[in-house]
Scaffold this motif. Structure first.
Motif, mmCIF file in Angstrom:
data_model
loop_
_atom_site.group_PDB
_atom_site.id
_atom_site.type_symbol
_atom_site.label_atom_id
_atom_site.label_comp_id
_atom_site.label_asym_id
_atom_site.label_seq_id
_atom_site.Cartn_x
_atom_site.Cartn_y
_atom_site.Cartn_z
ATOM 1 N N LEU A 35 51.825 35.747 111.244
ATOM 2 C CA LEU A 35 53.264 35.773 111.433
ATOM 3 C C LEU A 35 53.577 35.963 112.912
ATOM 4 O O LEU A 35 52.845 36.652 113.637
ATOM 5 N N LEU A 52 55.825 45.778 108.509
ATOM 6 C CA LEU A 52 54.562 45.059 108.684
ATOM 7 C C LEU A 52 53.387 46.023 108.705
ATOM 8 O O LEU A 52 52.322 45.734 108.132
ATOM 9 N N TYR A 90 50.149 40.174 112.624
ATOM 10 C CA TYR A 90 51.267 39.442 113.214
ATOM 11 C C TYR A 90 51.085 39.391 114.720
ATOM 12 O O TYR A 90 50.312 40.154 115.306
ATOM 13 N N ASP A 104 57.149 32.294 109.949
ATOM 14 C CA ASP A 104 56.003 32.208 109.060
ATOM 15 C C ASP A 104 55.794 30.734 108.751
ATOM 16 O O ASP A 104 56.461 30.169 107.870
ATOM 17 N N THR A 130 62.415 42.238 106.219
ATOM 18 C CA THR A 130 61.584 43.244 105.539
ATOM 19 C C THR A 130 61.476 42.937 104.047
ATOM 20 O O THR A 130 60.410 43.121 103.450
ATOM 21 N N VAL A 144 58.901 40.164 103.679
ATOM 22 C CA VAL A 144 57.536 40.664 103.906
ATOM 23 C C VAL A 144 57.073 41.507 102.719
ATOM 24 O O VAL A 144 55.942 41.368 102.230
ATOM 25 N N TYR A 196 53.927 40.069 100.485
ATOM 26 C CA TYR A 196 52.683 40.831 100.549
ATOM 27 C C TYR A 196 52.715 42.023 99.586
ATOM 28 O O TYR A 196 52.188 43.089 99.877
#
Length: 216
Positions: free
Chosen positions: A3, A21, A28, A59, A71, A74, A78
């Motif tokens: 990222l 993250l 990233y 991304d 956020t 992400v 993930y």
């Protein structure tokens, strides 16, 4: 492909994404954006965010702006790694996370950001602190924090007995707010204080906050 995050660690909104993250243990690349030379207002950056604000996440072929949207992306993408920030396995817990994310965005953010700006940023720009504006927003923030104090008597974290995006979204502004003369709004409320001491001790925040430095 890692990222790419365009922003600055000192930025509260960039830091919000960086903490996420770190919690998700995602690789990233942080690409600095020089606000002092108006890099965020140049065509190349405006093509990524037409509002000319940091952060921006890339991304592959997806480009996102607005830190809370980033956020959430992400945390969803993930969700199998690091901390479960969205409670994807429990629809009721996930709904409560969304409620308190909205509270942060709609009730908490404006007063705390206004106070912090007046005490920490205005002097850096050679502007006087607007004390009436501060006091107006102190009154608003007190009401929000009274709700938090009551909520945190029944739950360890805002959405329940689990850390989530609802808590994470508060962290960067509280970090700076505690450097202002109004820090007691946090520290004089025992449950709010305990909550802050808990979430600010998380390894992800410790790692990111080390680089959240203005010349205060």
């Amino acid at each position: 492909m890692a990222l790419k995050l365009y922003g600055l660690p000192m930025s509260t909104c960039t830091a919000r994404v960086l903490i996420c993250l770190a919690e998700k243990e995602v690789d990233y690349e942080l690409i600095p954006v020089n606000l002092f030379t108006d890099d965020h207002k140049q065509p190349a950056f405006l093509a990524k965010n037409p509002f000319g604000q940091i952060p921006v996440l890339q991304d592959a072929d997806l480009t996102l702006f607005e830190s809370r949207a980033i956020t959430s992306y992400v945390a969803e993408k993930y969700k199998g790694s690091g901390s479960d920030l969205i409670r994807h396995a429990d629809i009721k817990e996930a709904a409560l996370v969304k409620v308190w994310m909205e509270v942060e965005s709609q009730q908490f953010n404006l007063p705390i950001s206004t106070i912090t700006y007046q005490y920490l940023i205005s002097p850096m720009l050679g502007k006087p602190t607007d004390h009436q504006l501060v006091e107006d927003n102190v009154a608003k923030l007190e009401k929000v924090l009274d709700v938090y104090e009551q909520r945190l008597t029944h739950a360890k974290y805002l959405a329940g007995d689990f850390f989530s995006l609802a808590d994470l979204h508060h962290m960067s502004y509280i970090h700076y707010f505690l450097k202002t003369p109004k820090a007691s709004l946090i520290t004089d409320r025992p449950h709010v204080k305990d909550w802050w001491e808990d979430i600010s001790a998380r390894p992800a925040f410790t790692k990111i906050s080390a680089n959240m430095k203005y010349d205060f």
